[in-house]
Design a protein around this motif. Structure first.
Motif: not given
Length: 112
Positions: A27-30, A32, A58, A64-65, A78, A80-81
């Protein structure tokens, strides 16, 4: 959830998925664009298998997943989570891992 650390592990996960798209534990949630994967240490180079040059993109600012796409030859996308996908869970082996030959007989020790 599993995150592959090599092409071999990526192909193994794809084989377990039996033709389905599956989650990849990245993930790149933390932050971007800064992808983190399960089992990776801070500062360590992570394995990725993006469908280049278009992924990760993105799209819409909400992806982000990571998922492994069977139709894209096991490359990642990538997404949507919150979408519904299958997942492969990982568990530490309790002992040795073994494979069998096509007759069902023990072949070689082969943990990934």
């Amino acid at each position: 959830m599993a995150a592959p650390h090599s092409d071999q592990e990526n192909d193994f996960l794809a084989s377990l998925a039996q033709g389905s798209d599956i989650w990849v534990a990245c993930t790149d949630r933390r932050q971007e664009g800064e992808w983190e994967c399960e089992g990776s240490q801070d500062g360590q180079e992570i394995y990725t298998n993006w469908r280049k040059p278009v992924e990760p993109n993105n799209h819409g600012g909400v992806e982000h997943c990571a998922m492994l796409r069977k139709v894209a030859m096991n490359k990642w996308n990538d997404v949507r989570c919150g979408i519904e996908l299958e997942a492969v869970c990982k568990q530490k082996p309790l002992g040795s891992c073994f494979t069998t030959n096509n007759e069902g007989r023990l072949d070689v020790d082969s943990c990934l």
